[in-house]
Structure formats: C-alpha cells, structure tokens
Design a protein around this motif. Structure first.
Motif, PDB file in Angstrom:
ATOM      1  N   VAL A 114       0.770  -1.119  -0.097  1.00 17.06           N
ATOM      2  CA  VAL A 114      -0.096   0.148  -0.059  1.00 17.06           C
ATOM      3  C   VAL A 114       0.946   1.224  -0.027  1.00 17.06           C
ATOM      4  O   VAL A 114       2.104   1.195   0.109  1.00 17.06           O
ATOM      5  CB  VAL A 114      -0.859  -0.014   1.192  1.00 17.06           C
ATOM      6  N   TYR A 115       0.407   2.282  -0.201  1.00 14.92           N
ATOM      7  CA  TYR A 115       0.975   3.630  -0.393  1.00 14.92           C
ATOM      8  C   TYR A 115       1.186   4.061   1.374  1.00 14.92           C
ATOM      9  O   TYR A 115       0.143   3.891   2.228  1.00 14.92           O
ATOM     10  CB  TYR A 115       0.086   4.777  -0.684  1.00 14.92           C
ATOM     11  N   THR A 116       2.339   4.380   1.528  1.00 14.73           N
ATOM     12  CA  THR A 116       2.871   4.845   2.796  1.00 14.73           C
ATOM     13  C   THR A 116       1.951   5.847   3.638  1.00 14.73           C
ATOM     14  O   THR A 116       1.537   5.979   4.692  1.00 14.73           O
ATOM     15  CB  THR A 116       4.323   5.084   3.002  1.00 14.73           C
ATOM     16  N   TYR A 117       1.802   6.848   2.733  1.00 11.63           N
ATOM     17  CA  TYR A 117       1.188   8.148   2.933  1.00 11.63           C
ATOM     18  C   TYR A 117      -0.276   7.643   3.580  1.00 11.63           C
ATOM     19  O   TYR A 117      -0.751   8.196   4.494  1.00 11.63           O
ATOM     20  CB  TYR A 117       0.923   9.119   1.846  1.00 11.63           C
ATOM     21  N   THR A 118      -1.110   6.783   2.803  1.00 18.07           N
ATOM     22  CA  THR A 118      -2.385   6.513   3.027  1.00 18.07           C
ATOM     23  C   THR A 118      -2.601   5.635   4.316  1.00 18.07           C
ATOM     24  O   THR A 118      -3.335   5.840   5.273  1.00 18.07           O
ATOM     25  CB  THR A 118      -2.981   5.777   1.873  1.00 18.07           C
ATOM     26  N   ARG A 119      -1.682   4.627   4.464  1.00 22.91           N
ATOM     27  CA  ARG A 119      -1.640   3.843   5.603  1.00 22.91           C
ATOM     28  C   ARG A 119      -1.296   4.695   6.963  1.00 22.91           C
ATOM     29  O   ARG A 119      -2.019   4.423   8.167  1.00 22.91           O
ATOM     30  CB  ARG A 119      -0.377   2.752   5.563  1.00 22.91           C
ATOM     31  N   SER A 120      -0.426   5.366   6.641  1.00 26.04           N
ATOM     32  CA  SER A 120      -0.257   6.622   7.885  1.00 26.04           C
ATOM     33  C   SER A 120      -1.605   7.479   8.289  1.00 26.04           C
ATOM     34  O   SER A 120      -1.664   7.867   9.386  1.00 26.04           O
ATOM     35  CB  SER A 120       0.978   7.471   7.667  1.00 26.04           C
ATOM     36  N   ARG A 121      -2.177   7.786   7.219  1.00 28.45           N
ATOM     37  CA  ARG A 121      -3.358   8.739   7.525  1.00 28.45           C
ATOM     38  C   ARG A 121      -4.273   7.728   8.128  1.00 28.45           C
ATOM     39  O   ARG A 121      -5.034   8.328   9.160  1.00 28.45           O
ATOM     40  CB  ARG A 121      -3.902   9.141   6.177  1.00 28.45           C
ATOM     41  N   ILE A 122      -4.583   6.407   7.857  1.00 27.63           N
ATOM     42  CA  ILE A 122      -5.430   5.826   8.385  1.00 27.63           C
ATOM     43  C   ILE A 122      -5.250   5.611  10.142  1.00 27.63           C
ATOM     44  O   ILE A 122      -6.045   5.415  11.042  1.00 27.63           O
ATOM     45  CB  ILE A 122      -5.617   4.233   7.877  1.00 27.63           C
ATOM     46  N   ARG A 123      -3.847   5.341  10.395  1.00 28.65           N
ATOM     47  CA  ARG A 123      -3.405   5.320  11.721  1.00 28.65           C
ATOM     48  C   ARG A 123      -3.858   6.515  12.589  1.00 28.65           C
ATOM     49  O   ARG A 123      -4.054   6.751  13.451  1.00 28.65           O
ATOM     50  CB  ARG A 123      -1.959   4.917  11.670  1.00 28.65           C
ATOM     51  N   TRP A 124      -3.479   7.736  11.773  1.00 29.82           N
ATOM     52  CA  TRP A 124      -3.631   9.002  12.251  1.00 29.82           C
ATOM     53  C   TRP A 124      -5.206   9.286  12.964  1.00 29.82           C
ATOM     54  O   TRP A 124      -5.258   9.727  13.767  1.00 29.82           O
ATOM     55  CB  TRP A 124      -3.325  10.011  11.494  1.00 29.82           C
ATOM     56  N   HIS A 125      -6.059   8.947  11.516  1.00 29.72           N
ATOM     57  CA  HIS A 125      -7.529   9.226  12.134  1.00 29.72           C
ATOM     58  C   HIS A 125      -7.807   8.349  13.225  1.00 29.72           C
ATOM     59  O   HIS A 125      -8.828   8.834  13.890  1.00 29.72           O
ATOM     60  CB  HIS A 125      -8.128   8.782  10.758  1.00 29.72           C
ATOM     61  N   LYS A 126      -7.448   7.035  13.301  1.00 35.46           N
ATOM     62  CA  LYS A 126      -7.829   6.145  14.572  1.00 35.46           C
ATOM     63  C   LYS A 126      -7.403   6.820  15.644  1.00 35.46           C
ATOM     64  O   LYS A 126      -7.978   6.649  16.752  1.00 35.46           O
ATOM     65  CB  LYS A 126      -7.118   5.081  14.306  1.00 35.46           C
ATOM     66  N   ALA A 127      -6.068   7.387  15.650  1.00 33.15           N
ATOM     67  CA  ALA A 127      -5.542   7.966  16.889  1.00 33.15           C
ATOM     68  C   ALA A 127      -6.427   9.362  17.221  1.00 33.15           C
ATOM     69  O   ALA A 127      -6.645   9.458  18.670  1.00 33.15           O
ATOM     70  CB  ALA A 127      -4.097   8.486  16.679  1.00 33.15           C
ATOM     71  N   GLN A 128      -7.061   9.913  16.477  1.00 30.03           N
ATOM     72  CA  GLN A 128      -7.798  11.015  16.526  1.00 30.03           C
ATOM     73  C   GLN A 128      -9.337  10.464  17.175  1.00 30.03           C
ATOM     74  O   GLN A 128     -10.095  11.588  17.559  1.00 30.03           O
ATOM     75  CB  GLN A 128      -7.851  11.903  15.445  1.00 30.03           C
ATOM     76  N   GLY A 129      -9.475   9.243  16.939  1.00 34.10           N
ATOM     77  CA  GLY A 129     -10.750   8.902  17.295  1.00 34.10           C
ATOM     78  C   GLY A 129     -11.757   9.227  16.201  1.00 34.10           C
ATOM     79  O   GLY A 129     -13.061   8.976  16.745  1.00 34.10           O
ATOM     80  N   HIS A 130     -11.406   9.325  15.182  1.00 33.70           N
ATOM     81  CA  HIS A 130     -12.185   9.513  13.910  1.00 33.70           C
ATOM     82  C   HIS A 130     -12.843   8.091  13.385  1.00 33.70           C
ATOM     83  O   HIS A 130     -12.231   7.063  13.562  1.00 33.70           O
ATOM     84  CB  HIS A 130     -11.685  10.137  12.683  1.00 33.70           C
TER      85      HIS A 130
END
Length: 250
Positions: A97-113
C-alpha cells in the motif's frame, strides 16, 4: 450547542490505499488455482489491463470492461470458495500500500475518527481489507449470489461517484457524521462526490481527468490537498499543477 456528529475519514482502496488492483490479483489467483481458464485472462482481461497500464484506456472504462468479464467468469462458482481465495489475496497484498495513506488511517484512528472504505473492488475483497485495517465500516461492489450461494453474474457497482455519495449518506444515517470536518481520500473521477462532500478532501496520485475536474471546480480546488507518492517520497502539489515536471514541491 453540542452535537453528536462524528468526524470521519472515507477511503477509496485501489490506487488510493492499495498499489495493486485487488480484483486483478484475485483473478490471477483463480487462474493459478485453475478455477478460471488461463485463456480468459490472456484473451479478455490482460489486453484491457495492458491498455490501462499504458494509460491508453481511461480507468473508468477499463473497470467497466474488466468487471463485465470478471463477473461473467465468476458466474456459478460458490461464494465460499471465492471468499477463501480473496482472503489469500489480502494476506499476500494487504501491505502493498501507499505509505502516506496507511499513515493517514493510523492518524485518524488516533484522533478517534470513524474510518470507512468505499471501494469499487469486490465486496468479498473489501471485507478482508477492512478487517486487516480495522476500519469502522466498509462497502465494495456487491457480487450477487443465488439461493445456492453461487454467483449469479449480477453486481451492484460501487466505483462511480453517485454510488459512493449514496453510501456516504447511508453511513451517515447509521453513525451520524460531521461532513464539514471530515476527510476523504481518492484518486479517480469515481471519488469526486466523496471529495466534494467533506471539508478536507485529499487526492493521491490523481488521474489526469480528476486533476482537470479539480481545476475546473473553484470550491474543490480551494480546499483540496494533492499528494503524489513516488518510491519513498511524498510530494504535496498545488491545485493548478499541470504536470509533475512543472509542479512546485510544497
């Protein structure tokens, strides 16, 4: 005034998260397992894939054509077996997968989104991908089965902009979504509705047609973020970019 609405992130999969086509990977594994005759791949699918890969064929037209052959090929095959092969495909390809998108999924989860996959890929592939990335909910193209659990050759597509918009509304009815502060990630014209409907749209390696649409839409171009990931470098580009050669790296 308080609100119970939740911030969400909507992700396309093929070309946005996954760097390969899940449907093509699944098709090839079925050929390898001799469930599908190799000549169907060689004569009917590969020429279309090659034309798209060379950018001689528009993505939406390619997907329409490939899905027609793919769906007809699955006709009469048991769902359980196709789903088993789908699980193998995801186990092998889920991290390509794209590193950017994978990191965004992790970021959103960390924000509680809330996180959602809305993809034109077959639902039996999207389901396993959604489980892998532990998203809130998902929807892929539905491949219908009969009372014997066999594929009928009929499907309900999920790669076009209208279908994706309808699915966003369905998720809103279930979860209650604050679209103004939500995010969407896509790469083709099929993702336009997702991008327009949220306050924070992001396109990843966009097609030329999508880029041209963004440039023609004043509201979208004023809030869009354009990301290009090449090898291990992520570039952010201005909305008026014409080619990568003349792009300004932000």
């Amino acid at each position: 005034m308080t609100t119970d609405k939740k911030i969400a992130a909507f992700f396309d999969i093929d070309g946005t998260l996954a760097r390969t086509s899940l449907m093509i990977d699944h098709f090839l594994r079925l050929v390898k397992n001799e469930v599908i005759r190799e000549n169907i791949w060689v004569n009917d699918i590969k020429p279309l894939y090659d034309e798209y890969n060379k950018r001689h064929l528009d993505y939406d037209n390619y997907l329409d054509a490939v899905t027609g052959v793919y769906t007809e090929t699955l006709k009469g095959i048991k769902h359980d077996f196709i789903d088993y092969v789908a699980q193998q495909v995801i186990e092998q390809n889920a991290d390509i997968v794209y590193t950017y998108t994978r990191s965004r999924i992790r970021w959103h989860k960390a924000q509680g989104h809330l996180t959602f996959f809305i993809s034109g890929s077959p639902d039996f592939l999207v389901r396993h991908m959604a489980k892998k990335y532990d998203v809130t909910d998902f929807q892929g193209t539905i491949y219908h089965v009969n009372e014997n659990d066999e594929f009928t050759g009929e499907y309900t597509k999920m790669w076009d902009s209208i279908s994706k918009m309808s699915m966003m509304h369905s998720f809103d009815e279930i979860y209650g979504i604050d679209f103004k502060n939500s995010y969407a990630y896509g790469d083709t014209n099929g993702d336009i509705s997702m991008l327009q409907f949220v306050g924070h749209p992001v396109v990843i390696n966009p097609t030329k047609k999508l880029l041209e649409f963004i440039q023609s839409d004043e509201d979208l171009s004023s809030k869009i973020e354009i990301v290009v990931e090449r090898k291990d470098v992520v570039y952010k580009l201005p909305p008026d970019v014409q080619t990568l050669d003349t792009a300004t790296l932000l």
